[in-house]
Design a protein around this motif. Structure first.
Motif, short mmCIF file in Angstrom:
data_model
loop_
_atom_site.label_atom_id
_atom_site.label_comp_id
_atom_site.label_asym_id
_atom_site.label_seq_id
_atom_site.Cartn_x
_atom_site.Cartn_y
_atom_site.Cartn_z
N THR A 98 3.53 -0.71 -4.21
CA THR A 98 2.28 -0.10 -3.75
C THR A 98 1.76 0.82 -4.84
O THR A 98 2.52 1.42 -5.61
N TRP A 126 -5.58 -4.91 -0.25
CA TRP A 126 -6.32 -3.70 -0.62
C TRP A 126 -6.83 -3.04 0.65
O TRP A 126 -7.54 -3.66 1.44
N THR A 127 -6.46 -1.77 0.87
CA THR A 127 -6.90 -1.05 2.06
C THR A 127 -7.64 0.22 1.65
O THR A 127 -7.32 0.86 0.65
N GLY A 128 -8.62 0.59 2.46
CA GLY A 128 -9.40 1.79 2.21
C GLY A 128 -10.75 1.70 2.89
O GLY A 128 -11.30 0.61 3.08
N CYS A 140 -8.32 -3.98 -7.80
CA CYS A 140 -6.86 -4.08 -7.65
C CYS A 140 -6.44 -5.41 -8.27
O CYS A 140 -6.99 -6.46 -7.92
N LYS A 151 4.64 -1.16 -10.62
CA LYS A 151 3.27 -0.63 -10.70
C LYS A 151 3.08 0.07 -12.04
O LYS A 151 4.03 0.51 -12.68
N LYS A 182 -7.85 8.38 0.07
CA LYS A 182 -6.81 7.58 -0.59
C LYS A 182 -7.03 6.10 -0.32
O LYS A 182 -7.11 5.67 0.83
N ASP A 227 -1.48 3.82 -5.25
CA ASP A 227 -2.56 4.57 -4.61
C ASP A 227 -3.65 4.94 -5.62
O ASP A 227 -3.38 5.12 -6.81
N TYR A 228 -4.87 5.08 -5.09
CA TYR A 228 -6.00 5.57 -5.88
C TYR A 228 -6.68 6.67 -5.07
O TYR A 228 -7.15 6.43 -3.96
N GLN A 231 -5.37 2.23 -1.25
CA GLN A 231 -4.04 1.71 -1.54
C GLN A 231 -4.07 0.21 -1.76
O GLN A 231 -4.71 -0.53 -0.99
N CYS A 232 -3.37 -0.20 -2.82
CA CYS A 232 -3.18 -1.62 -3.09
C CYS A 232 -1.68 -1.90 -3.07
O CYS A 232 -0.89 -1.12 -3.61
N LYS A 233 -1.29 -2.98 -2.44
CA LYS A 233 0.13 -3.29 -2.32
C LYS A 233 0.37 -4.78 -2.52
O LYS A 233 -0.52 -5.62 -2.31
#
Length: 326
Positions: free
Chosen positions: A210, A166-168, A147, A29, A196, A212-213, A198-200
Motif C-alpha cells: 500500500t 485506488w481509493t479516495g 497510481c 512501494k 489521504k 498513501d498520498y 491510498q493505492c494498494k
C-alpha cells in the motif's frame, strides 16, 4: 532413479517460487526497502552466491554481487545494496527503475561452472504521483492523481492474478490488467486539506503493498509556510511594542509620584521668621515642665500721675499666656 532425474521430476510436478526457474514475485512501494530471497544457497557464508539483474525486453544481465561481495563499479545501485547473512539481497530507497528480474546463482569456484538452477525474483514497485507538485496545490484547482505498478514484463501477470486499487474521495477504482495504471482528476476544495488517498496492490486476494498520498493544500488559511512565518513575526512585533509602551508608562508614573512627594515635603517644612517678625513678636518664654504653654513677655509704657501732677513714664511688664500645640 538418479538425483538429477528426481530433481527434474519434482520441478515438473511441484514447481516452487524461486526454484526450478519459477519466479518469486516481490512487491514493494517507492522509497521503501525490500529483501530478495535466494533459494539455492550452497555455502552459508555466501561465498558461492552471485546476484545479477536483467532489464525488461533484453537478455543481457548486470552482475551486482560476485561470490558474496558487492561490486562497487555499478554506481546506479551499488550504494543501495546489502548482502544479508542468509544471502538474500537487500535494496533500500526503492525506485520504479528497480522493478526488474533478479537472478541468484551459485558458483563453487571463481572460474568454475554454475552449480544448480537459477533462483529467480521479480520485483514490482508501486508509485503514486500528481499532475501538480504538492507545494503548489490550492483550492479550486484541477489535479490529476496517478497510481502505477511497475512490473518486469507482461509475462509476470499472464494469469491476471494481480490488480491495483485506488481509493479516495469516497471512490474506488480497480485496474486488473496490464499496464497497471489508474488516474482520476478532481477539482480540489478546502475540505480536501490533509485528505489521504491510498493505492494498494492485491494478488490472489492478498494485500501485497500500500502507498498513501496526503493532499497538502496551500492557500490563505495559514497553511502556507510563508504566511505562517509572517503571522508569527507580526505577533511578535505587536507584543514588543505593547511591552515598550508599558515600560514607558511605568517610568512616567514613577516620575510623577516622585514630584508629588517632593512638593509635599517642601510645603510641610516651617519657614524661618524674618527679623521684623522676631522683633514684633517679642520674646517667648516657656516655663519648665509646662509643655505646650508659651509665655510671651510684652513691655507696655504707661503714664502715671503723681501728686505733683507731672506725668512720669513707668515701664510695666505684663504676661500673656498663649497655648501652642506641640
Amino acid at each position: 532413479m538418479t538425483a538429477g532425474r528426481l530433481v527434474l521430476l519434482l520441478c515438473l510436478t511441484h514447481p516452487q517460487a524461486g526454484k526450478c526457474g519459477v519466479p518469486h514475485i516481490v512487491y514493494s512501494k517507492e522509497r521503501d526497502y525490500v529483501k530478495l530471497p535466494c533459494e539455492n544457497v550452497i555455502a552459508k557464508d555466501c561465498s558461492t552466491t552471485t546476484w545479477l539483474y536483467s532489464t525488461s525486453g533484453t537478455r543481457s544481465t548486470v552482475e551486482v554481487v560476485n561470490r558474496g561481495k558487492i561490486k562497487s563499479d555499478n554506481t546506479n545501485i551499488a550504494d543501495r545494496l546489502k548482502l544479508e547473512p542468509d544471502c538474500s539481497l537487500k535494496i533500500i530507497n526503492i525506485t520504479s527503475q528497480d522493478a526488474r528480474q533478479y537472478i541468484c546463482r551459485q558458483f563453487l569456484t571463481e572460474d568454475g561452472n554454475q552449480k544448480g538452477e537459477d533462483s529467480l525474483v521479480y520485483l514490482s514497485v508501486l508509485t503514486v504521483s500528481s499532475s501538480i507538485p504538492a507545494s503548489e496545490m490550492k483550492a479550486d484547482t484541477n489535479v490529476t492523481f496517478y497510481c502505477h505498478l511497475t512490473i518486469h514484463d507482461r509475462i509476470q501477470n499472464d494469469k491476471g492474478d494481480t490488480k491495483i486499487v485506488w481509493t479516495g474521495f469516497n471512490q474506488r477504482r480497480v485496474k486488473d490488467e496490464y499496464p497497471y495504471n489508474i488516474s482520476f482528476t478532481r477539482t480540489l476544495t478546502k475540505e480536501d486539506k490533509n485528505r489521504k488517498l491510498q493505492c494498494k496492490v492485491e494478488s490472489k486476494g492478498e494485500l501485497k503493498a500500500t502507498l498513501d498520498y496526503i493532499i497538502n493544500l496551500q492557500g490563505q488559511d495559514g497553511s502556507h509556510p510563508v504566511g505562517l512565518i509572517g503571522a508569527v513575526v507580526g505577533a511578535v512585533a505587536v507584543a514588543l511594542c505593547a511591552f515598550l509602551i508599558f515600560l514607558w508608562r511605568r517610568k512616567k508614573a514613577k516620575r510623577e509620584t516622585a514630584n508629588v512627594r517632593s512638593e509635599n515635603v517642601s510645603t510641610n517644612v516651617p519657614k524661618e521668621k524674618t527679623e521684623h517678625e522676631r522683633k514684633t513678636s517679642g520674646q517667648s518664654k516657656q516655663a519648665p515642665g509646662d509643655q505646650g504653654v508659651t509665655y510671651v513677655e510684652i513691655t507696655i509704657t504707661a503714664n502715671i500721675r503723681k501728686s505733683s501732677d507731672k506725668p512720669t513714664a513707668q515701664h510695666e511688664t505684663e504676661y500673656a499666656t498663649v497655648k501652642t500645640m506641640c
